[in-house]
Design an enzyme around this catalytic site. Structure first.
Site, mmCIF file in Angstrom:
data_model
loop_
_atom_site.group_PDB
_atom_site.id
_atom_site.type_symbol
_atom_site.label_atom_id
_atom_site.label_comp_id
_atom_site.label_asym_id
_atom_site.label_seq_id
_atom_site.Cartn_x
_atom_site.Cartn_y
_atom_site.Cartn_z
ATOM 1 N N CYS A 6 -3.773 -3.024 -3.236
ATOM 2 C CA CYS A 6 -2.760 -2.415 -2.958
ATOM 3 C C CYS A 6 -2.694 -1.132 -3.745
ATOM 4 C CB CYS A 6 -1.964 -3.540 -4.421
ATOM 5 S SG CYS A 6 -2.086 -3.921 -5.487
ATOM 6 N N CYS A 12 3.886 -1.664 -2.183
ATOM 7 C CA CYS A 12 4.009 -2.461 -3.258
ATOM 8 C C CYS A 12 4.565 -3.356 -2.216
ATOM 9 C CB CYS A 12 4.039 -2.257 -4.258
ATOM 10 S SG CYS A 12 2.794 -1.617 -5.481
ATOM 11 N N CYS A 27 4.245 -7.905 -9.021
ATOM 12 C CA CYS A 27 2.786 -7.503 -9.806
ATOM 13 C C CYS A 27 2.483 -7.830 -11.500
ATOM 14 C CB CYS A 27 3.408 -6.062 -9.595
ATOM 15 S SG CYS A 27 1.533 -5.576 -9.985
ATOM 16 N N ASP A 28 1.393 -7.853 -10.908
ATOM 17 C CA ASP A 28 0.837 -8.783 -12.620
ATOM 18 C C ASP A 28 0.803 -7.125 -13.538
ATOM 19 O OD1 ASP A 28 -1.013 -6.613 -11.089
ATOM 20 O OD2 ASP A 28 -2.493 -8.250 -11.471
ATOM 21 N N CYS A 68 2.960 16.139 -5.219
ATOM 22 C CA CYS A 68 2.417 13.995 -4.223
ATOM 23 C C CYS A 68 2.000 14.607 -2.927
ATOM 24 C CB CYS A 68 2.546 12.483 -4.776
ATOM 25 S SG CYS A 68 2.162 12.110 -6.291
ATOM 26 N N CYS A 77 -4.945 7.718 -0.947
ATOM 27 C CA CYS A 77 -4.397 7.650 -2.884
ATOM 28 C C CYS A 77 -3.117 7.019 -2.524
ATOM 29 C CB CYS A 77 -4.842 8.727 -3.310
ATOM 30 S SG CYS A 77 -3.294 9.979 -3.831
ATOM 31 N N CYS A 98 -4.771 10.999 -11.046
ATOM 32 C CA CYS A 98 -4.400 12.198 -9.591
ATOM 33 C C CYS A 98 -5.890 12.627 -9.575
ATOM 34 C CB CYS A 98 -3.243 12.785 -10.378
ATOM 35 S SG CYS A 98 -3.117 14.139 -8.367
#
Length: 123
Positions: A6, A12, A27-28, A68, A77, A98
């Protein structure tokens, strides 16, 4: 092929974490009240997975800082894991991985493309 992790997906939200109590979270890495989706004892898992709250969680990953968006390897990524960017007062915060992603992709890009081309030829 689909991303195996993921961390490198565009968004996500395609899985959840279920605690021993039956509580379900987005999410964990986000087992916190704001991302609590419900409980298996009172809610259907399919409804929690398809909820607007889970959808909102997933879209949070694609809200990337400008750095990004101009990154040559963004398609690989995808800004990294959301947990490494959010919960900051800085909307331009990039993942603390990054620079390591950049180093890896610059080093491996040509080699990986050659491997992929060879694999495709042998299919």
């Amino acid at each position: 092929m689909p991303a195996p992790d993921c961390t490198i997906l565009a968004e996500c939200g395609n899985y959840v974490v279920i605690e021993h109590t039956g509580d379900v979270y987005s999410c964990d890495f986000f087992v916190e009240p704001s991302w609590h989706l419900g409980n298996l004892h009172g809610n259907k898992i399919i409804e929690m997975l398809n909820s607007s709250r889970q959808d909102e969680f997933g879209k949070m990953k694609s809200a990337l800082p400008q750095k990004c968006k101009s990154y040559n390897y963004l398609e690989y990524c995808r800004g990294g894991c959301t947990k490494d960017r959010v919960n900051s007062n800085d909307p331009n915060k990039v993942s603390h991985f990054c620079e390591s992603y950049l180093m890896f992709f610059e080093h491996a890009d040509t080699k990986m493309k050659n491997l992929a081309d060879n694999w495709k030829k042998n299919q």
